[in-house]
Design an enzyme around this catalytic site. Sequence first.
Site, short mmCIF file in Angstrom:
data_model
loop_
_atom_site.label_atom_id
_atom_site.label_comp_id
_atom_site.label_asym_id
_atom_site.label_seq_id
_atom_site.Cartn_x
_atom_site.Cartn_y
_atom_site.Cartn_z
N LYS A 54 0.84 -1.20 0.00
CA LYS A 54 0.00 0.00 0.00
C LYS A 54 0.87 1.25 0.00
CE LYS A 54 -3.77 -2.50 2.13
NZ LYS A 54 -4.35 -3.05 3.35
N GLN A 98 -4.36 -1.45 9.89
CA GLN A 98 -4.41 -2.84 9.40
C GLN A 98 -5.04 -3.74 10.46
OE1 GLN A 98 -3.31 -3.77 6.20
NE2 GLN A 98 -4.22 -5.75 6.67
N ASP A 121 -10.85 2.87 4.46
CA ASP A 121 -11.32 1.49 4.39
C ASP A 121 -12.84 1.43 4.61
OD1 ASP A 121 -9.77 -0.60 3.65
OD2 ASP A 121 -9.03 -1.09 5.66
#
Length: 294
Positions: A54, A98, A121
């Site tokens: 990423k 994450q 996200d």
Amino acid sequence: MSAGIIDGKAFAAQLRARVEAEGARMKREHGVVPGLATVLVGDDPASEVYIRNKNKTAEAIGFHSVHRHLPAEASEAQVLSVVRELNADKAVHGILVQMPLPKQVREAAVLDTLDPAKDVDALTPTNAGLLLGGRASLVSCTPAGVMMLLKEYLGDVAGLDALVIGRSLLFGKPAAQLLLAANATVTMAHSRTRDLAAAARRADILVAAIGKAQFVPGDWVKPGATVIDVGINRVDAGGGKTKIVGDVAYDAAAKVAGLITPVPGGVGAMTIVCLMRNTLIAAAALNGLPTPGV
Ligand code: NAP
């Protein structure tokens, strides 16, 4: 007959070029460089690879990229403090924490602290709620990527029967909402579903996000259906090697389906690029600019 391949890799490359060009324009015309921050707690090797990819992609397309790595034993207060610091950082427009997190750090506490405007996200209650209301600007990356592929390859999905197997907050739930918003008739399945095979055989669009290698056999696929395989499973390939396979038995399903996503090279290829797209969208919104048309 063999199914047409949904080439996520090629589509993702085109999308990436558009996101990069739009980011460069934002910098040139408004002095805004889209910024993505990643937060990793602990040393899970798979998570480290995801995060590295990423950050690398963000840098490669000219975005500002920040990474915070906390030890596995970090307290919840320490993680929340990093999230608050990134919430306040004007150079950061997207924050990705994450998952999964170590057990002493509650996922809900992190999501309740994360600024929804930077939630690339789309996991915060605010963004999940906006999606339900049909007015989300930040949509979870993998489902957003799936919808782009369906639009590209199928066009209109209105009236089609769609089955989503898997009900995670990250994929299954938002994917079902997006399909519903696109006027598909949506069924959600999970580990407690009775007669999953029958539900699968009715589906014009069969979406598998289960996390079990080649779980969906070819004879569950309705002839001509579109099969979207979200699964990423590492399996033994013999000779001490491993390979990645999806949640669908690809060879058997491809003989029956009309269209199918390969693994790798299908859905997975879209996720990181959609994350960059969300960062660009967040950067525009946080700077009062129009939503980029990418
Ligand atoms: P997850 O949180 O791992 O949950 C799995 C889902 O599958 C659950 O809803 C579970 O049902 C359901 N399930 C498990 N066994 C089942 C069975 N026997 N029959 C029917 N349903 C069953 O899901 P996720 O995070 O969405 O991940 C799913 C897969 O997608 C994984 O392989 C993951 O690596 C992959 N993934 C890929 C991307 C990408 O970028 N391509 C992104 C996200 C995820 P219950 O809820 O009843 O337990």
